[in-house]
Write a protein that holds these residues in place. Structure first.
Motif, PDB file in Angstrom:
ATOM      1  N   SER A 160     -26.692  35.792 -87.378  1.00 25.41           N
ATOM      2  CA  SER A 160     -27.001  34.693 -88.290  1.00 25.41           C
ATOM      3  C   SER A 160     -25.743  33.887 -88.611  1.00 25.41           C
ATOM      4  O   SER A 160     -25.807  32.666 -88.717  1.00 25.41           O
ATOM      5  CB  SER A 160     -27.671  35.211 -89.565  1.00 25.41           C
ATOM      6  OG  SER A 160     -26.760  35.980 -90.305  1.00 25.41           O
ATOM      7  N   ILE A 161     -24.577  34.548 -88.747  1.00 25.15           N
ATOM      8  CA  ILE A 161     -23.318  33.830 -89.004  1.00 25.15           C
ATOM      9  C   ILE A 161     -22.979  32.960 -87.808  1.00 25.15           C
ATOM     10  O   ILE A 161     -22.571  31.810 -87.949  1.00 25.15           O
ATOM     11  CB  ILE A 161     -22.178  34.819 -89.318  1.00 25.15           C
ATOM     12  CG1 ILE A 161     -22.438  35.477 -90.656  1.00 25.15           C
ATOM     13  CG2 ILE A 161     -20.833  34.122 -89.322  1.00 25.15           C
ATOM     14  CD1 ILE A 161     -21.483  36.604 -90.966  1.00 25.15           C
ATOM     15  N   PHE A 162     -23.176  33.484 -86.590  1.00 27.18           N
ATOM     16  CA  PHE A 162     -22.878  32.726 -85.371  1.00 27.18           C
ATOM     17  C   PHE A 162     -23.725  31.468 -85.294  1.00 27.18           C
ATOM     18  O   PHE A 162     -23.233  30.391 -84.988  1.00 27.18           O
ATOM     19  CB  PHE A 162     -23.071  33.629 -84.141  1.00 27.18           C
ATOM     20  CG  PHE A 162     -22.927  32.901 -82.853  1.00 27.18           C
ATOM     21  CD1 PHE A 162     -21.665  32.507 -82.395  1.00 27.18           C
ATOM     22  CD2 PHE A 162     -24.035  32.570 -82.072  1.00 27.18           C
ATOM     23  CE1 PHE A 162     -21.538  31.829 -81.196  1.00 27.18           C
ATOM     24  CE2 PHE A 162     -23.895  31.902 -80.887  1.00 27.18           C
ATOM     25  CZ  PHE A 162     -22.653  31.529 -80.435  1.00 27.18           C
ATOM     26  N   PHE A 163     -25.035  31.602 -85.525  1.00 27.46           N
ATOM     27  CA  PHE A 163     -25.922  30.448 -85.429  1.00 27.46           C
ATOM     28  C   PHE A 163     -25.635  29.420 -86.511  1.00 27.46           C
ATOM     29  O   PHE A 163     -25.680  28.215 -86.253  1.00 27.46           O
ATOM     30  CB  PHE A 163     -27.409  30.866 -85.492  1.00 27.46           C
ATOM     31  CG  PHE A 163     -27.902  31.482 -84.211  1.00 27.46           C
ATOM     32  CD1 PHE A 163     -27.708  30.837 -83.003  1.00 27.46           C
ATOM     33  CD2 PHE A 163     -28.553  32.692 -84.211  1.00 27.46           C
ATOM     34  CE1 PHE A 163     -28.153  31.400 -81.819  1.00 27.46           C
ATOM     35  CE2 PHE A 163     -29.002  33.246 -83.023  1.00 27.46           C
ATOM     36  CZ  PHE A 163     -28.816  32.617 -81.819  1.00 27.46           C
ATOM     37  N   THR A 164     -25.346  29.874 -87.685  1.00 26.30           N
ATOM     38  CA  THR A 164     -25.038  28.911 -88.752  1.00 26.30           C
ATOM     39  C   THR A 164     -23.738  28.174 -88.460  1.00 26.30           C
ATOM     40  O   THR A 164     -23.630  26.979 -88.724  1.00 26.30           O
ATOM     41  CB  THR A 164     -24.955  29.600 -90.136  1.00 26.30           C
ATOM     42  OG1 THR A 164     -24.020  30.637 -90.085  1.00 26.30           O
ATOM     43  CG2 THR A 164     -26.291  30.100 -90.580  1.00 26.30           C
TER      44      THR A 164
END
Length: 190
Positions: free
Chosen positions: A9-13
């Motif tokens: 989720s951190i990567f996509f955000t």
């Protein structure tokens, strides 16, 4: 697992935030060449896979299906032709049977009619013979009755004369009297 989902989720955000700052990469003219390059490679690779693997299998399948359908149609036409031949044979058999039955009926009718005519002729012939025999018997009876009637009449006349006049007559005189009377009144019997 939770750590993995959190890091994902951190990567996509972060990727989404970077895209917001730069703008849409498709509209950036500096990225057009690599996009076209990868587009050509991807669609070329897909084209080759479709042409070499998918299309031949699909065409074989369609061809087999067409062959199967045409075989079924040919078989159906063959069965239809056989059914038509059988139907025609059936109609001719019915027609022949009717004709033969009518011929048998006509022959039997003619035979019955001939037998009836023959029996009628036989019966008529026998009847005619019987009639001749009866006529002959009647004629013989008339002749014998006439001769017997003469002798009986002679006897009766003789007895009548004897009873009435008390005279005994001979047979010759009584028979002459009977002959005279029978000539007058009994002409139709002979």
């Amino acid at each position: 697992m939770v750590k993995f989902l959190l890091s994902l989720s951190i990567f996509f955000t972060s990727a989404a935030q970077a895209a917001e700052k730069v703008g849409m990469p498709q509209l950036d003219p500096t990225t057009w060449f690599p996009q076209v390059f990868w587009l050509l490679i991807t669609f070329g690779f897909l084209y080759l896979i479709v042409e070499k693997i998918v299309f031949p299998r699909l065409s074989d399948s369609i061809e087999q299906r067409n062959d199967h359908v045409s075989d079924n149609i040919d078989e159906a036409n063959s069965i239809k032709d056989q059914a038509e031949k059988k139907y025609q044979e059936y109609l001719s058999l019915i027609s022949n049977s009717k004709r033969e039955a009518q011929n048998l009926i006509n022959v039997n009718k003619q035979n019955l009619q001939n037998n009836f005519e023959n029996k009628k002729k036989e019966i008529d012939k026998k009847l005619e013979e019987k009639m001749k025999q009866v006529s002959k018997e009647i004629e013989d009876f008339k002749k014998s009755a006439a001769s017997k009637m003469g002798s009986i009449s002679t006897e009766i006349a003789k007895e009548l004369v004897k009873t009435v006049s008390k005279i005994d007559t001979n047979n010759a005189s009584a028979s002459s009297i009977v002959e005279e009377v029978s000539k007058k009144y009994l002409k139709g019997l002979n």
